[in-house]
Design an enzyme around this catalytic site. Structure first.
Site, PDB file in Angstrom:
ATOM      1  N   ASP A 143       3.027  11.898  13.873  1.00 61.27           N
ATOM      2  CA  ASP A 143       2.738  10.521  13.485  1.00 61.27           C
ATOM      3  C   ASP A 143       2.067   9.762  14.619  1.00 61.27           C
ATOM      4  OD1 ASP A 143       2.662   8.489  11.664  1.00 61.27           O
ATOM      5  OD2 ASP A 143       4.801   8.056  11.684  1.00 61.27           O
ATOM      6  N   SER A 189       0.816  -1.222   0.000  1.00 58.25           N
ATOM      7  CA  SER A 189       0.000   0.000   0.000  1.00 58.25           C
ATOM      8  C   SER A 189       0.846   1.268   0.000  1.00 58.25           C
ATOM      9  CB  SER A 189      -0.948  -0.010   1.201  1.00 58.25           C
ATOM     10  OG  SER A 189      -0.236  -0.096   2.420  1.00 58.25           O
ATOM     11  N   ARG A 243      -3.453   0.324  10.986  1.00 53.02           N
ATOM     12  CA  ARG A 243      -3.485  -1.123  11.194  1.00 53.02           C
ATOM     13  C   ARG A 243      -3.094  -1.480  12.628  1.00 53.02           C
ATOM     14  NH1 ARG A 243      -1.145  -0.643   5.995  1.00 53.02           N
ATOM     15  NH2 ARG A 243       0.977  -1.047   6.714  1.00 53.02           N
ATOM     16  N   GLY A 265       6.712  10.360   9.086  1.00 52.08           N
ATOM     17  CA  GLY A 265       5.741  11.375   9.467  1.00 52.08           C
ATOM     18  C   GLY A 265       4.326  10.850   9.329  1.00 52.08           C
ATOM     19  N   LYS A 310       5.915   4.836  17.615  1.00 52.48           N
ATOM     20  CA  LYS A 310       4.504   5.246  17.565  1.00 52.48           C
ATOM     21  C   LYS A 310       3.606   4.062  17.250  1.00 52.48           C
ATOM     22  CE  LYS A 310       4.110   5.214  12.892  1.00 52.48           C
ATOM     23  NZ  LYS A 310       3.055   4.640  12.046  1.00 52.48           N
TER      24      LYS A 310
END
Length: 339
Positions: free
Chosen positions: A246, A13, A257, A138, A193
């Protein structure tokens, strides 16, 4: 073909979204995918329905499953494979290093075995004649980049000229690129993150609400800042796009996800059950163990990360761990970065 502006390795993706967006804005992109059958379907349909449904690939995207063809297509490479596949991809590309002037890491992760960032993995595999490796990170969901939704990221390298070189290739009127010389901080933020997005999803899954999730995001940022300080990163980086930017988007977005996976865990599904239901990789599964290990090695207090690691890898109960986090001893909010 030997005159593309960029070769993107990885037709998932993220690689597809960047290729489509950059080609739509006049760049010529060679997009490599490992599976010939998938690449052929993309050639035939002009889309990547498996990973990015609905996105049309402009004429400026050249598709190939041939490594040599992709390696010689341009002098700038960007690795968009999952973090756990970066080392193998770098090994595959070693015979073609003479063709590259600059490489970009698009993966957000930490090597689970060594604690290396993705650019460090690339550099170690490619030494001693490795090209400059720039991190691009980012708040940038593939689904929105593919739609040319306004997006802002940061390109990072200790030598600002290489960050600027990447900026000049990637920047468009809808994809703004800042530069930063703190590559380590940018990569740590981009990896950690995902761990905190898992925590935010777990919080949603157990039904604790927005107050608790906001606290997890905020205290998670404090954990990340402490780890960054211990490893030599610049504190200001964690207040920037790769850090809080982020972190916020990954913890709250429906595209995330990692947040989705955490929510399934919070609802009582096992890790295997939740992963089986997902079509794409959740980087936080691989990264949590690495970040937790780095925290232990450097004696950094990261209770949220430790809780997520226990849920993922030790079958700990999410409700019990959330309650344990709330019952920790009182502390001042602001502490020195090293504490």
């Amino acid at each position: 073909m030997n005159d593309a502006d960029l070769t993107i390795w990885g037709s998932g993706s993220w690689g597809t979204a960047l290729a489509a967006h950059l080609a739509e804005n006049g760049r010529t992109v060679c997009l490599w995918g490992r599976a010939e059958a998938q690449i052929e379907r993309m050639r035939t349909t002009g889309r990547n329905e498996a990973y990015l449904p609905g996105t049309v690939l402009p004429d400026g995207v050249h598709l190939t499953a041939n490594v040599e063809e992709a390696a010689t297509a341009s002098s700038m490479w960007a690795l968009a494979v999952p973090s756990h596949a970066v080392e193998d991809m770098a090994q595959t590309l070693r015979p073609y290093l003479a063709h590259v002037a600059c490489a970009v890491s698009l993966a957000k992760g930490i090597d689970a075995d060594t604690g290396r960032t993705m650019t460090q993995v690339m550099e170690q595999v490619w030494q001693p004649n490795d090209p400059p490796c720039v991190a691009l990170s980012g708040p940038s969901h593939a689904e929105e980049v593919a739609l040319s939704a306004p997006t802002t990221v940061v390109a990072a390298h200790p030598d600002k000229q290489w960050a600027e070189a990447v900026r000049d290739v990637f920047m468009t009127d809808r994809f703004r690129v800042y530069t930063n010389t703190d590559r380590l901080g940018v990569e740590l933020a981009g990896a950690a993150k995902n761990v905190l997005a898992l925590a935010a999803g777990i919080c949603d899954g157990v039904g604790y609400g927005d107050n608790a999730k906001a606290a997890l995001i905020t205290r998670g940022l404090a954990e990340l800042r402490r780890l960054g300080h211990a490893l030599g990163a610049v504190p200001e980086t964690f207040a920037g796009l790769a850090g809080i930017g982020d972190l916020v988007v990954t913890c709250v977005s429906g595209h995330s996800r990692n947040r989705h996976l955490g929510e399934q865990l919070g609802r009582g599904h096992t890790l295997d059950e939740a992963l089986d239901a997902m079509h794409m990789v959740a980087e936080g599964v691989y990264t949590t163990k690495a970040i937790h290990r780095l925290a232990q090695e450097h004696n950094v207090d990261m209770p949220i990360t430790a809780a997520v690691n226990a849920i993922l890898h030790e079958d700990a109960d999410p409700h019990r761990l959330m309650e344990r986090l709330m019952a920790r001893a009182p502390k001042p909010e602001v502490r020195p970065a090293s504490s």
